[in-house]
Design a protein around this motif. Structure first.
Motif, PDB file in Angstrom:
ATOM      1  N   ASN A   1      -2.066   2.086   9.989  1.00  0.00           N
ATOM      2  CA  ASN A   1      -2.428   1.219   8.862  1.00  0.00           C
ATOM      3  C   ASN A   1      -3.751   1.664   8.236  1.00  0.00           C
ATOM      4  O   ASN A   1      -3.875   1.725   7.006  1.00  0.00           O
ATOM      5  CB  ASN A   1      -2.511  -0.237   9.333  1.00  0.00           C
ATOM      6  CG  ASN A   1      -2.786  -1.195   8.194  1.00  0.00           C
ATOM      7  OD1 ASN A   1      -2.116  -1.151   7.161  1.00  0.00           O
ATOM      8  ND2 ASN A   1      -3.787  -2.044   8.346  1.00  0.00           N
ATOM      9  N   LYS A   2      -4.724   1.999   9.074  1.00  0.00           N
ATOM     10  CA  LYS A   2      -6.031   2.407   8.518  1.00  0.00           C
ATOM     11  C   LYS A   2      -5.913   3.754   7.814  1.00  0.00           C
ATOM     12  O   LYS A   2      -6.580   4.002   6.815  1.00  0.00           O
ATOM     13  CB  LYS A   2      -7.078   2.456   9.630  1.00  0.00           C
ATOM     14  CG  LYS A   2      -8.484   2.108   9.215  1.00  0.00           C
ATOM     15  CD  LYS A   2      -8.625   0.817   8.408  1.00  0.00           C
ATOM     16  CE  LYS A   2      -8.045  -0.406   9.033  1.00  0.00           C
ATOM     17  NZ  LYS A   2      -8.203  -1.633   8.222  1.00  0.00           N
TER      18      LYS A   2
ATOM     19  N   ASP B   1      -4.955  -5.889  -0.145  1.00  0.00           N
ATOM     20  CA  ASP B   1      -5.349  -5.478   1.202  1.00  0.00           C
ATOM     21  C   ASP B   1      -6.785  -5.964   1.394  1.00  0.00           C
ATOM     22  O   ASP B   1      -7.642  -5.743   0.524  1.00  0.00           O
ATOM     23  CB  ASP B   1      -5.293  -3.929   1.281  1.00  0.00           C
ATOM     24  CG  ASP B   1      -4.647  -3.468   2.568  1.00  0.00           C
ATOM     25  OD1 ASP B   1      -4.779  -4.186   3.577  1.00  0.00           O
ATOM     26  OD2 ASP B   1      -4.010  -2.402   2.554  1.00  0.00           O
ATOM     27  N   SER B   2      -7.072  -6.629   2.513  1.00  0.00           N
ATOM     28  CA  SER B   2      -8.372  -7.298   2.650  1.00  0.00           C
ATOM     29  C   SER B   2      -9.533  -6.307   2.502  1.00  0.00           C
ATOM     30  O   SER B   2     -10.561  -6.642   1.894  1.00  0.00           O
ATOM     31  CB  SER B   2      -8.455  -8.018   3.993  1.00  0.00           C
ATOM     32  OG  SER B   2      -8.242  -7.104   5.041  1.00  0.00           O
ATOM     33  N   GLU B   3      -9.355  -5.091   3.026  1.00  0.00           N
ATOM     34  CA  GLU B   3     -10.434  -4.091   2.960  1.00  0.00           C
ATOM     35  C   GLU B   3     -10.695  -3.692   1.502  1.00  0.00           C
ATOM     36  O   GLU B   3     -11.844  -3.582   1.075  1.00  0.00           O
ATOM     37  CB  GLU B   3     -10.047  -2.837   3.749  1.00  0.00           C
ATOM     38  CG  GLU B   3      -9.854  -3.047   5.251  1.00  0.00           C
ATOM     39  CD  GLU B   3      -8.535  -3.705   5.620  1.00  0.00           C
ATOM     40  OE1 GLU B   3      -7.701  -3.959   4.713  1.00  0.00           O
ATOM     41  OE2 GLU B   3      -8.342  -3.996   6.811  1.00  0.00           O
TER      42      GLU B   3
ATOM     43  N   LYS C   1       0.825  -1.220   0.000  1.00  0.00           N
ATOM     44  CA  LYS C   1       0.000   0.000   0.000  1.00  0.00           C
ATOM     45  C   LYS C   1       0.851   1.259   0.000  1.00  0.00           C
ATOM     46  O   LYS C   1       0.433   2.319  -0.454  1.00  0.00           O
ATOM     47  CB  LYS C   1      -0.950  -0.017   1.198  1.00  0.00           C
ATOM     48  CG  LYS C   1      -0.284   0.007   2.544  1.00  0.00           C
ATOM     49  CD  LYS C   1      -1.264  -0.326   3.667  1.00  0.00           C
ATOM     50  CE  LYS C   1      -1.366  -1.808   3.922  1.00  0.00           C
ATOM     51  NZ  LYS C   1      -2.362  -2.240   4.842  1.00  0.00           N
TER      52      LYS C   1
ATOM     53  N   GLU D   1      -4.474   3.060   4.563  1.00  0.00           N
ATOM     54  CA  GLU D   1      -5.500   2.390   3.742  1.00  0.00           C
ATOM     55  C   GLU D   1      -6.558   3.362   3.228  1.00  0.00           C
ATOM     56  O   GLU D   1      -7.127   3.155   2.156  1.00  0.00           O
ATOM     57  CB  GLU D   1      -6.170   1.270   4.552  1.00  0.00           C
ATOM     58  CG  GLU D   1      -5.240   0.103   4.782  1.00  0.00           C
ATOM     59  CD  GLU D   1      -5.885  -1.064   5.487  1.00  0.00           C
ATOM     60  OE1 GLU D   1      -5.217  -2.095   5.633  1.00  0.00           O
ATOM     61  OE2 GLU D   1      -7.052  -0.954   5.903  1.00  0.00           O
TER      62      GLU D   1
HETATM   63 MG    MG Z   1      -5.725  -4.115   5.433  1.00  0.00          MG
END
Ligand code: MG
Ligand code: NAD
Length: 392
Positions: A225-226, A153-155, A128, A229
């Motif tokens: 991290n968020k 990225d899972s999201e 990312k 993201e």
């Molecule tokens: Mg993630």
């Protein structure tokens, strides 16, 4: 397509790299490992070369590359070993590879990931940091190279799955009102605020739901991290910062959601296992087995949601601020964070000093429009120097 996909794995010895090889191993008729790579832990790459017999390997560190070369020769394995940034770029743009998993951690992943985009690969993006640093140049490289960019990225993979059929990353969907980015809140979501000063690296990397590399685990604890993201989501899905809302969801069952203008909210759910998004992107638009266990909703029992507390998570506040400011601010945010997290993992600074270092470097920085990838790299290098200077 004829024959199996030829896959290059950038960062194959890491958490995402190993999960990618685990999915590939389940489908030998679909995927073949063309090349593997690592930073400096060449013994792990040697083990992978013995198992996968790739045509090419790349090692960031030149000394480690030499050791791998000698060990492979002694084993009679004819994998060719390339080294340094140019070696990583070479395996990413290798004409014989059609699929590249970009899973190097941090800003060092930028150059090889962009090389894969320019070369028009199916590009599975875990790194990312590339988008946070150089979103505009990166998305332009994807366009110009004709690459097929799929989020890992899972999201972001969840959001991608909830967007209309045929959707291509980078496009804006006018009927989407906003994206709901879920976050577990990490290991310190409900710890007493005054206890955070004493947090150790071991505590910070022990994520409640996911097993990941050390840097991203610390980023999850601080919620940087968020923040990264959020910026990643804006570039991938053509959204503004205000269209992305972060929601804490401690169970990590819903991986993110898309809200449409009619009020419909679509979610993707699953076990917290990175092999799900990896398998999804490897075979897209087909579906293949990933090895992940079925989701047990009865065991999960309750799905909870709460708003993030920006006093507890100052890194998320800093990321929001940098995202709104745009231009060079996200580059500085990312660089200062990498240096601060490394210092924390090396026990040179405390946990709560991470946001302090980042805030100070951002304060010192005079924002400028980004002109080129070289400019991005120069700003990254300057912010690293500033952060190291603060650490003494
Ligand atoms: Mg993630
Ligand atoms: P990791 O630390 O487990 O692995 C990192 C990989 O990068 C290793 O293979 C390492 O050898 C390689 N590397 C490090 N420095 C290098 C250098 N100088 N040159 C070449 N290679 C180098 O990290 P990870 O958890 O697998 O994360 C990888 C990326 O994926 C990160 O950008 C992370 O944000 C992203 N990501 C990870 C997860 C996860 O579940 N692990 C989830 C979403 C996104």
């Amino acid at each position: 397509m004829t024959g199996p996909r030829q896959v290059c794995v950038l960062g194959s010895t890491g958490s995402i790299g190993e999960s990618t090889l685990d999915v590939i191993a389940r489908h030998p008729e679909r995927f073949s490992v063309r090349s593997l790579s690592c930073g400096s832990r060449w013994e792990e790459l040697l083990r992978q070369c013995r198992r996968w017999r790739p045509r090419l390997a790349a090692v960031g560190d030149a000394v480690a590359a030499g050791k791998l070369r000698a060990a492979l020769r002694a084993d009679g394995i004819d994998t060719e070993v390339l080294e340094g940034e140019s070696g990583l770029e070479a395996i990413a743009s290798d004409p014989e590879a059609d699929t590249v998993m970009a899973a190097i951690v941090g800003a060092v992943g930028l150059a090889p990931t962009v090389a894969a985009a320019r070369a028009g690969k199916r590009l599975l993006l875990a790194n990312k940091e590339s988008l946070v640093m150089a979103g505009a140049f990166f998305m332009a490289a994807v366009q110009e190279g004709g690459a097929e960019l799929l989020p890992i990225d899972s999201e972001h993979n969840a959001i991608f799955q909830c967007l209309p059929g045929g959707y291509r990353t980078g496009d804006t969907v006018p009927s989407v009102r906003r994206l709901l980015l879920t976050a577990s809140g990490g290991p310190f979501r409900s710890a007493p605020l005054e206890s955070l000063d004493a947090v150790t690296p071991e505590q910070a990397v022990a994520h409640p739901n996911w097993v990941m590399g050390r840097k991203i685990s610390v980023d999850s604890a601080t919620m940087m991290n968020k923040g990264l993201e959020m910026i990643e989501a804006c570039w991938l899905f053509g959204m503004s910062v205000d269209q992305v809302e972060v929601v804490i969801h401690p169970q990590s069952v819903i991986h993110s959601m898309v809200e449409y203008i009619d009020g419909s909210v679509l979610a993707q759910l699953g076990s917290p296992d990175m092999r799900v998004p990896i398998a999804c992107a490897l075979a897209w638009p087909e579906r293949i087995a990933s090895g992940a266990p079925s989701l047990d909703l009865v065991a999960a029992a309750n799905l909870a949601f709460e708003a993030p507390d920006l006093r507890r998570f100052p890194c998320l506040r800093l990321a929001l601020q940098a995202a709104r400011e745009g231009a060079s601010a996200p580059v500085v945010l990312n660089a200062a964070n990498e240096i601060a997290v490394e210092a924390f993992l090396d026990r040179r600074i405390g946990y709560m000093a991470i946001p302090e270092v980042i805030a100070s470097v951002l304060d010192l920085h005079v924002s400028s429009e980004l002109e080129s990838l070289e400019h991005v790299k120069a700003i990254d290098a300057g912010a690293r120097r500033a952060a190291r200077g603060l650490l003494g």
